[in-house]
Design a protein around this motif. Structure first.
Motif, short mmCIF file in Angstrom:
data_model
loop_
_atom_site.label_atom_id
_atom_site.label_comp_id
_atom_site.label_asym_id
_atom_site.label_seq_id
_atom_site.Cartn_x
_atom_site.Cartn_y
_atom_site.Cartn_z
N GLU A 9 -14.22 21.62 15.57
CA GLU A 9 -14.35 20.63 16.65
C GLU A 9 -13.81 19.51 16.53
O GLU A 9 -13.24 18.85 17.57
CB GLU A 9 -15.94 20.50 16.78
CG GLU A 9 -16.69 21.79 17.24
CD GLU A 9 -18.16 21.51 16.77
OE1 GLU A 9 -19.04 22.69 17.24
OE2 GLU A 9 -18.68 20.76 16.06
N LEU A 10 -13.55 18.83 15.51
CA LEU A 10 -13.03 17.65 15.12
C LEU A 10 -11.35 17.82 15.32
O LEU A 10 -10.71 17.19 16.08
CB LEU A 10 -13.16 17.09 13.44
CG LEU A 10 -12.43 15.78 13.27
CD1 LEU A 10 -13.11 14.81 14.09
CD2 LEU A 10 -12.60 15.65 11.78
N VAL A 11 -10.81 18.78 14.85
CA VAL A 11 -9.46 19.23 15.09
C VAL A 11 -9.14 19.30 16.46
O VAL A 11 -7.91 19.02 17.04
CB VAL A 11 -8.82 20.39 14.01
CG1 VAL A 11 -7.54 20.91 14.57
CG2 VAL A 11 -9.00 19.81 12.52
N THR A 12 -9.86 20.01 17.21
CA THR A 12 -9.58 20.09 18.52
C THR A 12 -9.72 19.30 19.52
O THR A 12 -9.76 19.31 20.68
CB THR A 12 -10.23 21.77 19.02
OG1 THR A 12 -11.56 21.55 18.82
CG2 THR A 12 -9.61 22.83 18.34
N GLY A 13 -10.57 17.99 19.13
CA GLY A 13 -11.10 17.17 20.20
C GLY A 13 -12.28 17.22 20.76
O GLY A 13 -12.75 16.30 21.43
N ARG A 14 -13.04 18.17 20.21
CA ARG A 14 -14.41 18.42 21.00
C ARG A 14 -15.47 17.48 20.26
O ARG A 14 -16.49 17.28 20.97
CB ARG A 14 -14.60 19.87 20.77
CG ARG A 14 -14.00 20.61 21.73
CD ARG A 14 -14.35 22.42 21.52
NE ARG A 14 -13.79 22.87 20.11
CZ ARG A 14 -14.42 23.64 19.66
NH1 ARG A 14 -15.25 24.34 20.24
NH2 ARG A 14 -13.73 24.30 18.55
N ALA A 15 -15.16 16.81 19.08
CA ALA A 15 -16.05 16.44 18.46
C ALA A 15 -16.00 14.77 18.66
O ALA A 15 -14.63 14.32 18.48
CB ALA A 15 -16.38 16.35 16.91
N VAL A 16 -16.87 14.00 18.82
CA VAL A 16 -16.87 12.35 19.21
C VAL A 16 -16.57 11.93 17.78
O VAL A 16 -17.27 12.11 16.79
CB VAL A 16 -18.35 12.10 19.90
CG1 VAL A 16 -18.12 10.44 20.04
CG2 VAL A 16 -18.27 12.69 21.32
N VAL A 17 -15.81 10.86 17.87
CA VAL A 17 -15.62 10.24 16.44
C VAL A 17 -15.70 8.49 16.90
O VAL A 17 -14.92 7.86 17.49
CB VAL A 17 -14.06 10.36 15.94
CG1 VAL A 17 -13.88 9.54 14.77
CG2 VAL A 17 -13.74 11.77 15.98
N PRO A 18 -17.12 8.01 16.68
CA PRO A 18 -17.43 6.75 16.90
C PRO A 18 -16.61 5.64 16.16
O PRO A 18 -16.31 6.12 14.74
CB PRO A 18 -18.71 6.55 16.68
CG PRO A 18 -19.17 7.91 15.65
CD PRO A 18 -18.15 8.87 15.96
N GLN A 19 -16.43 4.65 16.36
CA GLN A 19 -15.73 3.56 15.55
C GLN A 19 -16.70 2.49 15.29
O GLN A 19 -16.31 1.49 14.28
CB GLN A 19 -14.60 2.80 16.14
CG GLN A 19 -13.47 4.00 16.53
CD GLN A 19 -12.55 4.55 15.20
OE1 GLN A 19 -12.59 3.84 14.23
NE2 GLN A 19 -12.84 6.03 15.36
N ASN A 20 -17.88 2.49 15.46
CA ASN A 20 -18.86 1.49 15.10
C ASN A 20 -19.90 1.95 14.20
O ASN A 20 -20.77 1.01 13.90
CB ASN A 20 -19.95 1.11 16.63
CG ASN A 20 -20.52 2.18 16.97
OD1 ASN A 20 -20.24 3.27 16.52
ND2 ASN A 20 -21.65 1.99 17.92
N ARG A 21 -19.60 2.86 13.40
CA ARG A 21 -20.45 3.19 12.16
C ARG A 21 -19.59 4.01 11.32
O ARG A 21 -18.47 4.67 11.73
CB ARG A 21 -21.55 3.93 12.65
CG ARG A 21 -21.50 5.32 13.41
CD ARG A 21 -22.85 5.80 13.78
NE ARG A 21 -22.86 6.88 14.80
CZ ARG A 21 -23.56 7.94 14.72
NH1 ARG A 21 -24.09 8.44 13.89
NH2 ARG A 21 -23.44 8.88 15.67
#
Length: 298
Positions: A261-273
């Protein structure tokens, strides 16, 4: 029957990362991959790791012998047998320890390449063994590192790793666990069974990876960091069985994103934590890297 090739590992870290990425982009679902068999033996533990696709199959037999370093021997031993997928005919033999030393950092680099801030420059690296060197090489290949802090219980190995970092052109030195307060990236590749640092110190901008254990009662990070972080794993099913960092922190399946999910862009990646990636190692990773090496043969 023709004997399998004795195949040396010549892939570099970036090539190993690319091999893993391609497999996931092609649609592999880590959740459906065969589980690892962990077999206690008098010297430690045997790990049996099978994986297969239509074109190839393979199995790694790895030994984990905790007393080996005191004998001047590697802690992790083993072999990898690559097979033809349709016929299961043996194709190649690879050094299992060398394969592990290449693919584990490549998995971390693949994840942190997406979880790290774009300008991540300061790596705090816990551990000074073969996996620490492999992780430094892999992260240096995919991220704009400029600074390295090595944290290890043994001063001599820590200084040698720092010197290696300086040879790579980094501002590298040894430090203590408090160095995580200034980190952009934290990687834990140790045999620790209890947390290595205070999770309250990790900045929100940082990405953290823990790769040193695959047991439900061992962890390298504390529950504070896990609670603060967005969480990523190779596969939810495997992490909830083997990842003590998450299990002991009470992390539930619904809070975990997997690597596909991370590699295909389906996972959200927040920058505030903080972003936390926990790796325990899976057989599809060995197969992907072994196949990439086999297909490079003359």
């Amino acid at each position: 029957m023709t004997a399998p090739l004795d195949l040396d590992l010549t892939l570099g870290p970036a090539e190993a990362v690319a091999a893993l990425e391609q497999v996931l982009l092609a649609g592999l679902d880590p959740e459906g991959c065969p589980p690892r068999a962990n077999i206690p033996v008098p010297a430690g533990e045997l790990l049996l790791m099978p994986a297969a696709t239509d074109r190839y199959a393979g199995v790694k037999i790895a030994g984990v012998a905790p007393a080996n370093p005191d004998r001047g021997l590697p802690r992790i031993t083993g072999s990898y047998l690559l097979l033809d997928g349709p016929t299961l005919r043996p194709l190649a033999l690879l050094d299992g320890a060398a394969l592990t030393a290449l693919r584990t950092p490549a998995v971390t680099a693949l994840a942190l390449g997406r979880l790290a801030a774009p300008d991540a420059a300061h790596l705090v690296l816990f551990g000074a063994g073969p996996q620490a060197y492999g992780h430094l090489d892999a992260l240096h290949a995919v991220l704009p590192l400029r600074r390295l802090t090595v944290v290890s219980r043994s001063a001599g190995p820590a200084e040698r790793l720092a010197a290696y970092g300086r040879d790579l052109g980094l501002d590298a030195r040894c430090g203590g666990p408090g160095a995580v307060a200034e980190a952009d990236l934290v990687i834990c590749c140790t045999t620790a069974r209890t947390p290595l640092f205070d999770g309250r110190l990790v900045p929100d901008r940082a990405a953290v990876a823990a790769v040193g254990s695959h047991e439900p009662d061992a962890r390298e990070v504390d529950g504070v960091l896990v609670a603060r972080s967005a969480r990523y794993v190779e596969a939810r099913s495997v992490a909830l069985r083997e990842a003590g960092d998450l299990i002991m922190a009470g992390a539930g399946e619904e809070s975990l994103n997997n690597l596909a999910e991370l590699v295909t862009g389906r996972a959200v990646v927040p920058q505030n934590r903080p972003r936390f990636f926990k790796s325990v190692g899976m057989a599809w990773q060995d197969l992907a890297v072994a196949v990439a090496q086999y297909e490079l043969r003359p």
